[in-house]
Design an enzyme around this catalytic site. Structure first.
Site, PDB file in Angstrom:
ATOM      1  N   ARG A  94       0.907  -1.180   0.073  1.00  0.00           N
ATOM      2  CA  ARG A  94       0.092  -0.013   0.046  1.00  0.00           C
ATOM      3  C   ARG A  94       0.777   1.205  -0.018  1.00  0.00           C
ATOM      4  O   ARG A  94       0.482   2.344  -0.548  1.00  0.00           O
ATOM      5  CB  ARG A  94      -0.925  -0.271   1.242  1.00  0.00           C
ATOM      6  CG  ARG A  94      -1.706   1.599   1.285  1.00  0.00           C
ATOM      7  CD  ARG A  94      -2.651   1.315   2.462  1.00  0.00           C
ATOM      8  NE  ARG A  94      -3.118   2.663   2.804  1.00  0.00           N
ATOM      9  CZ  ARG A  94      -4.035   3.055   3.742  1.00  0.00           C
ATOM     10  NH1 ARG A  94      -4.510   2.091   4.535  1.00  0.00           N
ATOM     11  NH2 ARG A  94      -4.560   4.463   3.746  1.00  0.00           N
ATOM     12  N   ASN A 148     -10.945  -3.829  -0.896  1.00  0.00           N
ATOM     13  CA  ASN A 148     -10.896  -2.825  -1.821  1.00  0.00           C
ATOM     14  C   ASN A 148      -9.987  -3.286  -2.942  1.00  0.00           C
ATOM     15  O   ASN A 148      -9.057  -3.968  -2.925  1.00  0.00           O
ATOM     16  CB  ASN A 148     -10.359  -1.561  -1.061  1.00  0.00           C
ATOM     17  CG  ASN A 148     -11.563  -0.835  -0.291  1.00  0.00           C
ATOM     18  OD1 ASN A 148     -12.575  -0.856  -0.802  1.00  0.00           O
ATOM     19  ND2 ASN A 148     -11.470  -0.198   0.701  1.00  0.00           N
ATOM     20  N   CYS A 170     -19.399  -1.939   1.323  1.00  0.00           N
ATOM     21  CA  CYS A 170     -18.098  -0.714   1.701  1.00  0.00           C
ATOM     22  C   CYS A 170     -19.082  -0.235   2.976  1.00  0.00           C
ATOM     23  O   CYS A 170     -20.090   0.046   2.962  1.00  0.00           O
ATOM     24  CB  CYS A 170     -18.109   0.141   0.566  1.00  0.00           C
ATOM     25  SG  CYS A 170     -17.033   1.895   0.568  1.00  0.00           S
ATOM     26  N   HIS A 200     -16.781   3.987  -4.039  1.00  0.00           N
ATOM     27  CA  HIS A 200     -16.057   5.162  -3.683  1.00  0.00           C
ATOM     28  C   HIS A 200     -16.477   6.456  -4.870  1.00  0.00           C
ATOM     29  O   HIS A 200     -15.478   7.440  -4.974  1.00  0.00           O
ATOM     30  CB  HIS A 200     -14.816   4.918  -3.984  1.00  0.00           C
ATOM     31  CG  HIS A 200     -14.027   3.959  -2.648  1.00  0.00           C
ATOM     32  ND1 HIS A 200     -13.003   3.526  -2.490  1.00  0.00           N
ATOM     33  CD2 HIS A 200     -14.958   3.536  -1.402  1.00  0.00           C
ATOM     34  CE1 HIS A 200     -12.858   2.610  -1.270  1.00  0.00           C
ATOM     35  NE2 HIS A 200     -14.099   2.772  -0.742  1.00  0.00           N
ATOM     36  N   TYR A 253     -14.711  10.415  -0.829  1.00  0.00           N
ATOM     37  CA  TYR A 253     -13.745  10.043  -1.827  1.00  0.00           C
ATOM     38  C   TYR A 253     -13.910  11.150  -2.991  1.00  0.00           C
ATOM     39  O   TYR A 253     -13.014  11.100  -3.830  1.00  0.00           O
ATOM     40  CB  TYR A 253     -13.800   8.576  -2.232  1.00  0.00           C
ATOM     41  CG  TYR A 253     -13.266   7.620  -1.228  1.00  0.00           C
ATOM     42  CD1 TYR A 253     -12.009   7.105  -1.464  1.00  0.00           C
ATOM     43  CD2 TYR A 253     -14.247   7.055  -0.160  1.00  0.00           C
ATOM     44  CE1 TYR A 253     -11.439   6.312  -0.338  1.00  0.00           C
ATOM     45  CE2 TYR A 253     -13.438   6.109   0.677  1.00  0.00           C
ATOM     46  CZ  TYR A 253     -12.202   5.698   0.471  1.00  0.00           C
ATOM     47  OH  TYR A 253     -11.718   4.857   1.362  1.00  0.00           O
TER      48      TYR A 253
END
Length: 439
Positions: A94, A148, A170, A200, A253
């Site tokens: 990440r 995700n 989510c 998102h 987002y």
């Protein structure tokens, strides 16, 4: 009937959230067996989380058998629900997803832009493999995907695996609904939001309380500076013109798409001061796991909310509870479009309100997309489909096209160098690209 749940990625710091959710729902959702599954690299964390979960169950006096294992196939036997919360490559991957795009002048984020694309590349093959195992071992079980980018991953699994009982979840819509209830000072059970869009990238077109439209009241609160961003996203607020012109609730987002320059500036500054969000989370996780080791700890610690997982257990557990009990209530999930939004393909996965039954979600019809967001959503869906195509084909040129169609990239002069560095960084987790990219 007793229920068996298997949690893939059981060594995650999020696991105490979902364990708490099962404990709280024992009266209506009789989970009697939980199996936590992880990989060899996660063995130590799995053991720590497993022992905490064991203490939580014992403290609650819940009639739940818990075990943890590295043998995924063995764990799947007899499962009714399989929940996924994996991170291929861990937080180190990440950090690269966030750091490398920033270096090239793009948003660096784990589920959006180039970072989200490479997270999808790493994740899709793993979850397709899991779904194919489920089709053989527990074909009647529901796969509840919380990994995700949830929308992209869910669509890939539905299109390219042998298992079709797959739903994406989510916590953002759940978080928005709870936050709106706080804004309007009313119980969340009385609040309804019509969600339209993609994971998102979902908008709230209408807000109702007891059937009365309160959309303008919520937009006014947002205009006054009220923020409902989760712990992992620092909100920048919205201009009056944006809110009054759009007349829909943005989700946290959306700042990446509508405030791109400001977010990039903020993220670059934060990176210089504290490192990427992933590196901050690594510190939070280290502290959490030290806390989890405490043999006196037998509840979910409050510090877990710093991890950005608020309402995770509610979103996942409510869905399983409603399927099990055939409740017919309305929840927001990632599921196949099937004509719900006329502007998108039937086999596209959308994030939408759906009636939840024992046969799965039944999306509530939207019709055509509102004109102001139509182009944005169709553009994002094109990107998602190209991302899936690239993850399956292992083609560099498919990956290039996905970048070209992503609104946070779309710079043909820079894509090659961005892709090359990301591919080099993640080679160990991208075997499908071996023939074309790494040969």
């Amino acid at each position: 009937m007793a229920v068996k749940v298997v949690i893939i990625g059981g060594g995650s710091s999020y696991t105490p959230e979902i364990i708490e959710g099962f404990i709280q729902r024992q009266a209506t959702f009789p989970v009697r067996e939980i199996v936590l599954v992880d990989i060899e690299e996660g063995r130590d964390k799995l053991d720590i989380v497993g022992r905490l979960a064991e203490r939580m169950i014992q403290k609650a006096g819940a009639d739940i058998s818990l075990r943890w294992t590295l043998n995924r196939k063995e764990a799947l036997h007899g499962a009714d629900f399989v929940s996924t919360q994996i991170r291929v490559g861990g937080l180190a991957a990440r950090a690269l997803d966030e750091r490398i795009p920033l270096k090239h002048g793009f948003i660096g984020q784990e589920t959006n832009g180039a970072g989200g694309l490479f997270k999808a590349f790493r994740t899709i093959p793993v979850l397709i493999e899991l779904a194919n195992e489920m089709a053989e071992i527990c074909p009647d079980a529901w796969l509840v995907n919380f990994t995700n980018p949830a929308g992209i991953v869910t669509e890939a699994v539905l299109k390219h695996s042998a298992h079709n009982k797959v739903i994406g979840v989510c916590n953002i819509p759940f978080n928005m609904r709870n936050s709106v209830a706080e804004i309007l000072q009313t119980p969340v059970e009385r609040v309804g939001i019509e969600f339209i869009g993609l994971n998102h990238f979902v908008f709230g077109r209408h807000v109702w309380v007891d059937g009365i439209d309160r959309t303008d009241d919520v937009l006014a609160a947002l205009n006054d500076g009220t923020d409902y961003s989760p712990a992992n996203i620092v909100g920048l607020g919205w201009s009056e013109s944006f809110l009054k012109s759009l007349r829909m609730l943005p989700n946290p987002y959306h700042q990446y798409y509508f405030q791109t320059k400001d977010v990039l500036k903020k993220d670059l500054a934060a990176y210089e001061q504290n490192g990427t969000r992933a590196e901050v989370v690594q510190q939070v996780e280290a502290q959490l796991f030290e806390k989890y080791k405490d043999i006196e700890l037998d509840v979910k610690p409050e510090e877990l909310e710093q991890r950005g997982g608020a309402y995770y257990s509610d979103a996942a557990c409510n869905l399983m509870d409603s399927i099990y009990n055939d409740r017919g209530d309305i929840q927001t999930v990632n599921t196949l479009n099937r004509g719900t939004i006329r502007d998108l393909p039937d086999d596209a996965v959308i994030e939408v309100n759906a009636v939840i039954t024992k046969s799965g979600p039944r999306p509530i019809a939207i019709g055509s997309l509102p004109l102001p967001i139509k182009g944005l959503i169709t553009n994002l869906k094109t990107f998602e489909q190209l991302a899936i195509q690239a993850a399956i084909s292992g083609s560099y040129h498919d990956a290039y096209l996905a970048c070209l169609m992503n609104p946070l990239i779309q710079d043909e002069k820079k894509i090659d160098s961005l892709l090359r560095e990301l591919f080099d960084a993640h080679e160990a987790y991208l075997p499908q690209f071996k023939k074309e990219v790494y040969s």
